[in-house]
Design a protein around this motif. Sequence first.
Motif, PDB file in Angstrom:
ATOM      1  N   GLY A 183       0.786  -1.229   0.000  1.00 24.06           N
ATOM      2  CA  GLY A 183       0.000   0.000   0.000  1.00 24.06           C
ATOM      3  C   GLY A 183       0.816   1.277   0.000  1.00 24.06           C
ATOM      4  N   THR A 184       2.119   1.161  -0.169  1.00 27.57           N
ATOM      5  CA  THR A 184       3.008   2.320  -0.157  1.00 27.57           C
ATOM      6  C   THR A 184       3.528   2.591  -1.562  1.00 27.57           C
ATOM      7  OG1 THR A 184       3.717   1.824   2.100  1.00 27.57           O
ATOM      8  CG2 THR A 184       5.134   3.281   0.818  1.00 27.57           C
ATOM      9  N   VAL A 185       3.521   3.845  -1.974  1.00 29.65           N
ATOM     10  CA  VAL A 185       4.042   4.196  -3.295  1.00 29.65           C
ATOM     11  C   VAL A 185       5.548   3.977  -3.316  1.00 29.65           C
ATOM     12  CG1 VAL A 185       4.345   6.020  -5.006  1.00 29.65           C
ATOM     13  CG2 VAL A 185       2.210   5.875  -3.705  1.00 29.65           C
ATOM     14  N   CYS A 186       6.008   3.174  -4.278  1.00 29.90           N
ATOM     15  CA  CYS A 186       7.433   2.886  -4.448  1.00 29.90           C
ATOM     16  C   CYS A 186       7.874   3.422  -5.803  1.00 29.90           C
ATOM     17  CB  CYS A 186       7.705   1.384  -4.382  1.00 29.90           C
ATOM     18  SG  CYS A 186       7.097   0.570  -2.900  1.00 29.90           S
ATOM     19  N   VAL A 187       9.010   4.059  -5.825  1.00 23.44           N
ATOM     20  CA  VAL A 187       9.511   4.636  -7.075  1.00 23.44           C
ATOM     21  C   VAL A 187      10.485   3.657  -7.721  1.00 23.44           C
ATOM     22  CG1 VAL A 187      10.741   6.555  -8.136  1.00 23.44           C
ATOM     23  CG2 VAL A 187       9.223   6.968  -6.185  1.00 23.44           C
ATOM     24  N   PHE A 188      10.079   3.163  -8.892  1.00 25.39           N
ATOM     25  CA  PHE A 188      10.897   2.218  -9.647  1.00 25.39           C
ATOM     26  C   PHE A 188      11.726   2.977 -10.679  1.00 25.39           C
ATOM     27  CE2 PHE A 188       8.472  -0.792  -7.549  1.00 25.39           C
ATOM     28  CZ  PHE A 188       8.797  -2.091  -7.902  1.00 25.39           C
ATOM     29  N   ARG A 189      13.027   2.710 -10.669  1.00 23.60           N
ATOM     30  CA  ARG A 189      13.884   3.254 -11.722  1.00 23.60           C
ATOM     31  C   ARG A 189      13.984   2.222 -12.825  1.00 23.60           C
ATOM     32  NH1 ARG A 189      20.186   5.339 -11.533  1.00 23.60           N
ATOM     33  NH2 ARG A 189      19.995   6.737 -13.334  1.00 23.60           N
ATOM     34  N   VAL A 190      13.602   2.637 -14.036  1.00 22.59           N
ATOM     35  CA  VAL A 190      13.442   1.701 -15.142  1.00 22.59           C
ATOM     36  C   VAL A 190      14.179   2.221 -16.379  1.00 22.59           C
ATOM     37  CG1 VAL A 190      11.735   0.706 -16.738  1.00 22.59           C
ATOM     38  CG2 VAL A 190      11.217   0.859 -14.290  1.00 22.59           C
ATOM     39  N   LEU A 191      14.803   1.305 -17.095  1.00 20.69           N
ATOM     40  CA  LEU A 191      15.377   1.611 -18.407  1.00 20.69           C
ATOM     41  C   LEU A 191      14.395   1.116 -19.463  1.00 20.69           C
ATOM     42  CD1 LEU A 191      17.789   2.589 -20.124  1.00 20.69           C
ATOM     43  CD2 LEU A 191      18.666   0.239 -20.027  1.00 20.69           C
ATOM     44  N   ARG A 192      13.866   2.048 -20.250  1.00 21.25           N
ATOM     45  CA  ARG A 192      12.918   1.702 -21.323  1.00 21.25           C
ATOM     46  C   ARG A 192      13.486   2.211 -22.640  1.00 21.25           C
ATOM     47  NH1 ARG A 192       6.880   3.469 -20.393  1.00 21.25           N
ATOM     48  NH2 ARG A 192       7.031   1.673 -18.961  1.00 21.25           N
ATOM     49  N   ASP A 193      13.760   1.271 -23.539  1.00 20.50           N
ATOM     50  CA  ASP A 193      14.445   1.602 -24.790  1.00 20.50           C
ATOM     51  C   ASP A 193      15.775   2.280 -24.444  1.00 20.50           C
ATOM     52  OD1 ASP A 193      12.307   0.532 -26.244  1.00 20.50           O
ATOM     53  OD2 ASP A 193      11.204   2.414 -26.116  1.00 20.50           O
ATOM     54  N   THR A 194      15.904   3.564 -24.754  1.00 18.64           N
ATOM     55  CA  THR A 194      17.146   4.279 -24.445  1.00 18.64           C
ATOM     56  C   THR A 194      16.923   5.358 -23.397  1.00 18.64           C
ATOM     57  OG1 THR A 194      16.733   5.805 -26.282  1.00 18.64           O
ATOM     58  CG2 THR A 194      18.093   3.858 -26.730  1.00 18.64           C
ATOM     59  N   ARG A 195      15.789   5.273 -22.674  1.00 18.02           N
ATOM     60  CA  ARG A 195      15.468   6.293 -21.695  1.00 18.02           C
ATOM     61  C   ARG A 195      15.444   5.709 -20.290  1.00 18.02           C
ATOM     62  NH1 ARG A 195      10.327   8.175 -21.879  1.00 18.02           N
ATOM     63  NH2 ARG A 195       9.619   6.254 -22.906  1.00 18.02           N
ATOM     64  N   ALA A 196      15.917   6.500 -19.341  1.00 18.79           N
ATOM     65  CA  ALA A 196      15.804   6.148 -17.930  1.00 18.79           C
ATOM     66  C   ALA A 196      14.613   6.899 -17.359  1.00 18.79           C
ATOM     67  CB  ALA A 196      17.067   6.513 -17.178  1.00 18.79           C
ATOM     68  N   ILE A 197      13.627   6.177 -16.842  1.00 18.15           N
ATOM     69  CA  ILE A 197      12.414   6.799 -16.320  1.00 18.15           C
ATOM     70  C   ILE A 197      12.141   6.321 -14.899  1.00 18.15           C
ATOM     71  CG2 ILE A 197      11.384   7.057 -18.626  1.00 18.15           C
ATOM     72  CD1 ILE A 197       9.669   4.609 -18.043  1.00 18.15           C
ATOM     73  N   PHE A 198      11.291   7.069 -14.211  1.00 21.99           N
ATOM     74  CA  PHE A 198      10.893   6.713 -12.850  1.00 21.99           C
ATOM     75  C   PHE A 198       9.383   6.490 -12.826  1.00 21.99           C
ATOM     76  CE2 PHE A 198      14.836   8.993 -12.385  1.00 21.99           C
ATOM     77  CZ  PHE A 198      15.515   8.276 -11.406  1.00 21.99           C
ATOM     78  N   LEU A 199       8.966   5.319 -12.289  1.00 16.39           N
ATOM     79  CA  LEU A 199       7.547   4.962 -12.253  1.00 16.39           C
ATOM     80  C   LEU A 199       7.098   4.766 -10.811  1.00 16.39           C
ATOM     81  CD1 LEU A 199       7.403   2.309 -15.133  1.00 16.39           C
ATOM     82  CD2 LEU A 199       6.692   4.702 -15.259  1.00 16.39           C
ATOM     83  N   PRO A 200       6.009   5.432 -10.397  1.00 15.15           N
ATOM     84  CA  PRO A 200       5.461   5.181  -9.053  1.00 15.15           C
ATOM     85  C   PRO A 200       4.515   3.985  -9.076  1.00 15.15           C
ATOM     86  CG  PRO A 200       4.298   6.991 -10.083  1.00 15.15           C
ATOM     87  CD  PRO A 200       5.319   6.545 -11.081  1.00 15.15           C
ATOM     88  N   LEU A 201       4.838   2.944  -8.306  1.00 14.07           N
ATOM     89  CA  LEU A 201       4.006   1.745  -8.238  1.00 14.07           C
ATOM     90  C   LEU A 201       3.597   1.515  -6.773  1.00 14.07           C
ATOM     91  CD1 LEU A 201       5.726   1.309 -10.934  1.00 14.07           C
ATOM     92  CD2 LEU A 201       5.254  -1.114 -10.593  1.00 14.07           C
ATOM     93  N   THR A 202       2.378   1.042  -6.581  1.00 14.11           N
ATOM     94  CA  THR A 202       1.875   0.784  -5.225  1.00 14.11           C
ATOM     95  C   THR A 202       1.564  -0.705  -5.080  1.00 14.11           C
ATOM     96  OG1 THR A 202       0.880   2.991  -5.173  1.00 14.11           O
ATOM     97  CG2 THR A 202       0.157   1.408  -3.497  1.00 14.11           C
ATOM     98  N   PRO A 203       2.456  -1.482  -4.467  1.00 17.23           N
ATOM     99  CA  PRO A 203       2.224  -2.926  -4.308  1.00 17.23           C
ATOM    100  C   PRO A 203       1.007  -3.205  -3.427  1.00 17.23           C
ATOM    101  CG  PRO A 203       4.520  -2.372  -3.914  1.00 17.23           C
ATOM    102  CD  PRO A 203       3.765  -1.069  -3.937  1.00 17.23           C
ATOM    103  N   ILE A 204       0.393  -4.354  -3.664  1.00 13.04           N
ATOM    104  CA  ILE A 204      -0.695  -4.835  -2.832  1.00 13.04           C
ATOM    105  C   ILE A 204      -0.230  -6.078  -2.079  1.00 13.04           C
ATOM    106  CG2 ILE A 204      -2.497  -3.906  -4.330  1.00 13.04           C
ATOM    107  CD1 ILE A 204      -2.847  -6.696  -5.510  1.00 13.04           C
TER     108      ILE A 204
END
Length: 335
Positions: free
Chosen positions: A308-329
């Motif tokens: 239930g806590t927002v976690c910030v995932f650092r992800v490499l997508r194609d040639t870009r580094a992005i940050f995604l907020p995910l909330t596990p259950i």
Amino acid sequence: MNAHLDRQILSSDPSSVAPAQDEELLDAYSEAVADTVERVQDSVVFIAAQAKRGPSSRGGSGSGFLFTPDGYLLTNSHVVHGATTLEVTRSDGVKSTAELVGEDPDTDLAVLRIWSSRSLPHAQLGDSSRLRVGQVAIAIGNPLGFAHTVTAGVVSALGRSLRSNTGRMIDNVIQTDAALNPGNSGGPLLDTRAHVIGVNTAIILGAQSICFATAINSAKWVVGQLFAHGRVRRARLGLAGSTIPLSRRVARFLEVEQASAVRVSEVQVGSPATNGGLKVGDIVVGIDGIPVTNVDDLQRLLDESRIGTVCVFRVLRDTRAIFLPLTPIESFPQA
């Protein structure tokens, strides 16, 4: 005269008789093992598990040990998983029906309870963080049906990892050369103070003197979770992935030192991973600033604290580094 001198020299040769000091050390070792067994053996039990599937049934057995005077005992999950009836036999031959308090297949641990009108003999739980490689380790169990068999050896290594039947990694596993065989599963591994330092869990078939026990500090945490919730609470994202190497060029681009990460191979529809924008092919390199170098890292990080806590995932997508907020259950174990 010379023959008399020869006899004197021979009798004083330390290689001709066992030195008194060695005998004392062996006596002390024997006494330590025997004393530990005497103090703990009445807490060790034999567990018979029966599972009914339609008209047929199957049975299994293993070991366990009481750790409270009111009948709570520890064993392995694989000993009791799927059982419809559980019977515990104590050292005095008394048989009792046991109930399953809870189990955690991911750490291969389970807690049972038997009922008694009197206080039951029980083992004291130790502190596995204080173990040293080389110290004496003593196992008691029921290998191949031979009740209350004792083996002794040493702690061969600490901090091993072992994969459970669910595929999840069990950390902080103790390696020992105290001989274990089928039926020892769930029994205690002890130090010479008669404290439980581990729960015997696995052997490597075909190998000699390579046996494993879940560290008792890990077991204490699992027991607390099972008492509180009836299960171990873990977070879930709804993704599958595999460990892949990171090239030096990619590592430099991401400004990380890690040599591997996790490539997402599947994302479940309607899962937190999908809702957070994670896609197949994404490469997860970190969560909340903590490196993710393999699938086991990902599993370790998804603990109860992240439900239930927002976690910030650092992800490499194609040639870009992005940050995604995910909330596990919360992840619920499958039956």
